[in-house]
Write an enzyme that holds these catalytic residues in place. Structure first.
Site, PDB file in Angstrom:
ATOM      1  N   HIS A 255       0.849  -1.186   0.000  1.00  0.00           N
ATOM      2  CA  HIS A 255       0.000   0.000   0.000  1.00  0.00           C
ATOM      3  C   HIS A 255       0.880   1.229   0.000  1.00  0.00           C
ATOM      4  O   HIS A 255       1.934   1.225   0.624  1.00  0.00           O
ATOM      5  CB  HIS A 255      -0.916   0.013   1.235  1.00  0.00           C
ATOM      6  CG  HIS A 255      -2.043   0.972   1.088  1.00  0.00           C
ATOM      7  ND1 HIS A 255      -1.925   2.300   1.398  1.00  0.00           N
ATOM      8  CD2 HIS A 255      -3.291   0.798   0.611  1.00  0.00           C
ATOM      9  CE1 HIS A 255      -3.068   2.897   1.135  1.00  0.00           C
ATOM     10  NE2 HIS A 255      -3.917   2.016   0.645  1.00  0.00           N
TER      11      HIS A 255
ATOM     12  N   ASP B 210      -8.005  -5.217  -0.025  1.00  0.00           N
ATOM     13  CA  ASP B 210      -8.535  -6.078  -1.072  1.00  0.00           C
ATOM     14  C   ASP B 210      -8.146  -7.535  -0.935  1.00  0.00           C
ATOM     15  O   ASP B 210      -8.623  -8.373  -1.692  1.00  0.00           O
ATOM     16  CB  ASP B 210      -8.056  -5.563  -2.444  1.00  0.00           C
ATOM     17  CG  ASP B 210      -8.788  -4.295  -2.827  1.00  0.00           C
ATOM     18  OD1 ASP B 210      -9.978  -4.210  -2.524  1.00  0.00           O
ATOM     19  OD2 ASP B 210      -8.151  -3.399  -3.411  1.00  0.00           O
TER      20      ASP B 210
HETATM   21  N1  ACO Z   1       4.208  -7.789  -4.804  1.00  0.00           N
HETATM   22  C1  ACO Z   1       5.563  -7.782  -4.968  1.00  0.00           C
HETATM   23  N2  ACO Z   1       6.338  -6.697  -4.811  1.00  0.00           N
HETATM   24  C2  ACO Z   1       5.735  -5.547  -4.496  1.00  0.00           C
HETATM   25  C3  ACO Z   1       4.335  -5.467  -4.309  1.00  0.00           C
HETATM   26  C4  ACO Z   1       3.575  -6.631  -4.478  1.00  0.00           C
HETATM   27  N3  ACO Z   1       2.240  -6.607  -4.321  1.00  0.00           N
HETATM   28  N4  ACO Z   1       3.985  -4.185  -4.001  1.00  0.00           N
HETATM   29  C5  ACO Z   1       5.141  -3.494  -3.996  1.00  0.00           C
HETATM   30  N5  ACO Z   1       6.186  -4.317  -4.273  1.00  0.00           N
HETATM   31  C6  ACO Z   1       7.604  -3.931  -4.291  1.00  0.00           C
HETATM   32  C7  ACO Z   1       7.951  -3.129  -5.556  1.00  0.00           C
HETATM   33  O1  ACO Z   1       8.369  -3.964  -6.603  1.00  0.00           O
HETATM   34  C8  ACO Z   1       9.036  -2.227  -5.036  1.00  0.00           C
HETATM   35  O2  ACO Z   1      10.207  -3.000  -4.943  1.00  0.00           O
HETATM   36  P1  ACO Z   1      11.656  -2.315  -5.210  1.00  0.00           P
HETATM   37  O3  ACO Z   1      11.803  -1.279  -4.130  1.00  0.00           O
HETATM   38  O4  ACO Z   1      12.617  -3.438  -5.100  1.00  0.00           O
HETATM   39  O5  ACO Z   1      11.589  -1.726  -6.594  1.00  0.00           O
HETATM   40  C9  ACO Z   1       8.620  -1.906  -3.607  1.00  0.00           C
HETATM   41  O6  ACO Z   1       7.816  -3.042  -3.194  1.00  0.00           O
HETATM   42  C10 ACO Z   1       7.783  -0.620  -3.456  1.00  0.00           C
HETATM   43  O7  ACO Z   1       6.651  -0.718  -4.327  1.00  0.00           O
HETATM   44  P2  ACO Z   1       6.062   0.455  -5.190  1.00  0.00           P
HETATM   45  O8  ACO Z   1       5.350  -0.115  -6.356  1.00  0.00           O
HETATM   46  O9  ACO Z   1       7.158   1.459  -5.472  1.00  0.00           O
HETATM   47  O10 ACO Z   1       5.071   1.107  -4.157  1.00  0.00           O
HETATM   48  P3  ACO Z   1       3.880   2.054  -4.504  1.00  0.00           P
HETATM   49  O11 ACO Z   1       3.569   2.792  -3.260  1.00  0.00           O
HETATM   50  O12 ACO Z   1       4.182   2.846  -5.738  1.00  0.00           O
HETATM   51  O13 ACO Z   1       2.691   1.041  -4.883  1.00  0.00           O
HETATM   52  C11 ACO Z   1       0.870  -0.441  -4.717  1.00  0.00           C
HETATM   53  C12 ACO Z   1       1.715   0.645  -4.008  1.00  0.00           C
HETATM   54  C13 ACO Z   1       0.432   0.041  -6.100  1.00  0.00           C
HETATM   55  C14 ACO Z   1      -0.366  -0.713  -3.876  1.00  0.00           C
HETATM   56  C15 ACO Z   1       1.726  -1.734  -4.837  1.00  0.00           C
HETATM   57  O14 ACO Z   1       2.073  -2.201  -3.560  1.00  0.00           O
HETATM   58  C16 ACO Z   1       1.025  -2.832  -5.629  1.00  0.00           C
HETATM   59  O15 ACO Z   1       1.114  -2.874  -6.861  1.00  0.00           O
HETATM   60  N6  ACO Z   1       0.279  -3.752  -4.925  1.00  0.00           N
HETATM   61  C17 ACO Z   1      -0.486  -4.776  -5.615  1.00  0.00           C
HETATM   62  C18 ACO Z   1      -1.793  -4.194  -6.129  1.00  0.00           C
HETATM   63  C19 ACO Z   1      -2.791  -3.908  -5.017  1.00  0.00           C
HETATM   64  O16 ACO Z   1      -3.040  -4.723  -4.156  1.00  0.00           O
HETATM   65  N7  ACO Z   1      -3.420  -2.727  -5.113  1.00  0.00           N
HETATM   66  C20 ACO Z   1      -4.447  -2.303  -4.172  1.00  0.00           C
HETATM   67  C21 ACO Z   1      -3.939  -1.222  -3.280  1.00  0.00           C
HETATM   68  S1  ACO Z   1      -5.169  -0.826  -2.068  1.00  0.00           S
HETATM   69  C22 ACO Z   1      -6.272   0.133  -2.917  1.00  0.00           C
HETATM   70  O17 ACO Z   1      -5.962   0.829  -3.847  1.00  0.00           O
HETATM   71  C23 ACO Z   1      -7.613   0.045  -2.505  1.00  0.00           C
END
Ligand code: ACO
Length: 429
Positions: free
Chosen positions: A307, A364
């Site tokens: 998140h 979710d």
């Molecule tokens: N699985 C694996 N790795 C992940 C995940 C995941 N679900 N989420 C983040 N990471 C990793 C990224 O690859 C990144 O790694 P790095 O630092 O080595 O490059 C690090 O964790 C940080 O992630 P970001 O994508 O930069 O974080 P951001 O804050 O931009 O994204 C998000 C947040 C979009 C929610 C992300 O965690 C994600 O894609 N999660 C899966 C989708 C999801 O569940 N979305 C619902 C969110 S809740 C809502 O909107 C209601």
């Protein structure tokens, strides 16, 4: 003297005011930065940018805190009705008995959708995703209520638009589902509560009433409350930014639905179930899928994990996980994907990759399992999220208008070609 920040640029010092919120969160106010320095800030994804001051929702990601208008989400989801919470978000205070009756009655009286809108459904292809349908239907409402075009009208008129949206969105959502499965539409019933009415429109048949299980009704009420607002997330920021051009509330909400649809935002609830089903079909080897999620050469991500703001735990996920166990137990359902979800969570929470990046289950991760248990098809999951988020979008739009916020218009740093002259085709080779 109140706190200030100092910025040194090319040897020159600038003092920037610091703004402090009611829970002591701090922001460096850069509203005059460009005029004073000629510089803008660069912050893609707005990870450090406060776009507004808001009195609606407080969220502390480090401590897993979420309040609506000061009330903890744990209390609201346990004791309140979704309609009470909608009132709280939109009007700022919990309603007294008279206010609640007024709000409830007004919403009940506007649940019917103009019959002409039924014809729109005939034009969508079979299998149209209900989020696409819902977003278009909400945008279409502005054509049926042109008086809503002007957000500067007296509050009573704006209020009617808000009530219409609250009233008709469940009808439109349920109708989109009925049409997608080729069933006749079920009309709203005034004797039902907000959640009962939605369940009836989703599951009743013209030939058969739908018996509303209080456990299901309860679970739906909780889920809607838990999704009702979440401050300046992607869809809410979209609603505010569309509304900031003085576009009407229907169009702003329609844009919010479109933003919510993506799998990185509200679409994650559908993506989670699809992921869990995929893991199940693959033999249920959770370790293998955890490894895939960690592999930077693999596009697979653990959906429902991570998140932007919560870096400890998502308080909504905690409540939903418990509700998921309760609902499945009380309905006597054993869903093997719940076991897979719990195993994934267990493994991920001990894995350094997830621990270091502070990745935890979000709202979710478990919600889809409840929706499925109560009979809601996978493609409708994000529509359910939109139903819950609607009062939040309305409240945020209203606050944006009342605060007289300027049109949302970020800047950029240009990285394209420098000036060059047009060349006629023969010279271009
Ligand atoms: N699985 C694996 N790795 C992940 C995940 C995941 N679900 N989420 C983040 N990471 C990793 C990224 O690859 C990144 O790694 P790095 O630092 O080595 O490059 C690090 O964790 C940080 O992630 P970001 O994508 O930069 O974080 P951001 O804050 O931009 O994204 C998000 C947040 C979009 C929610 C992300 O965690 C994600 O894609 N999660 C899966 C989708 C999801 O569940 N979305 C619902 C969110 S809740 C809502 O909107 C209601």
């Amino acid at each position: 003297m109140s706190e200030t920040a100092k910025l040194i640029l090319n040897g020159k010092e600038y003092e920037l005011p610091v703004y402090e919120g009611t829970e002591n969160e701090k922001a460096i106010d850069i509203t005059k930065l460009l005029d004073q320095t000629g510089y803008i800030t660069l912050d893609s994804g707005y990870k450090n940018t406060g776009s507004t001051k808001s009195a609606i929702t407080f969220l502390d990601g480090d401590n897993g805190i979420l309040w609506y208008r000061g009330y903890p989400i744990e209390q609201l989801s346990e004791y309140a009705s979704f309609i009470e919470v909608a009132y709280l978000l939109i009007y700022g205070e919990l309603p007294n008995a008279k206010e609640l009756t007024y709000f409830q009655n007004s919403i009940t009286q506007h649940t019917l959708v103009h019959e002409d809108m039924k014809r729109f459904y005939e034009a969508y292809p079979t299998g149209a995703h209900p989020m696409g349908v819902l977003s278009s239907m909400i945008a279409s409402m502005s054509t049926f209520y042109p008086e809503a075009q002007n957000p500067n009208r007296p509050f009573k008129d704006i209020e009617m638009t808000m009530h219409r949206l609250m009233a008709k969105m469940p009808t439109l959502a349920a109708q989109a589902h009925k049409v997608s499965i080729g069933h006749p539409i079920i009309y709203p019933r005034n004797s039902f509560s907000y959640t009962q009415n939605f369940l009836n429109m989703m599951f009743a048949l013209p030939t058969e009433d739908y018996e509303i299980d209080p456990v299901v009704d309860d679970a739906l009420n909780k889920l809607l409350i838990l999704h009702a607002d979440h401050e300046q997330n992607c869809s809410t920021s979209t609603v505010r930014i569309v509304g900031s051009s003085q576009s009407n509330l229907y169009s702003s909400v329609s844009a919010g639905i479109a933003a919510l649809w993506g799998p990185l935002h509200g679409g994650a609830n559908q993506a989670v179930i699809e992921m869990l089903e995929r893991i199940k079909a693959d033999g249920g080897n959770t370790d293998k899928w955890i490894e895939k999620a960690k592999d930077k050469n693999d596009s697979f991500r653990l959906m429902g994990f991570g998140h932007r703001v919560y870096k400890n735990f998502d308080p909504r996920a905690k409540i939903i996980k418990k509700a998921c166990d309760d609902v499945l137990n009380r309905l006597g359902i054993h869903d093997p994907v719940l076991d897979i979800a719990k195993r994934l969570e267990e493994v991920a929470l001990q894995d350094p990759y997830f621990v270091e990046r502070k990745l935890y289950p979000n709202v979710d991760f478990y919600s889809g399992i409840i929706y499925r248990a109560i009979g809601i098809p996978t493609e409708m999951f994000t529509v359910m999220f939109a139903l819950g988020r609607l009062p939040g979008w309305i409240a945020q739009w209203k606050e944006m208008v009342e605060q007289g916020e300027p049109i949302g218009r970020p800047r950029q740093i240009y990285t394209g070609a420098n000036k060059r002259d047009y060349m006629p085709m023969p010279l271009r080779g």
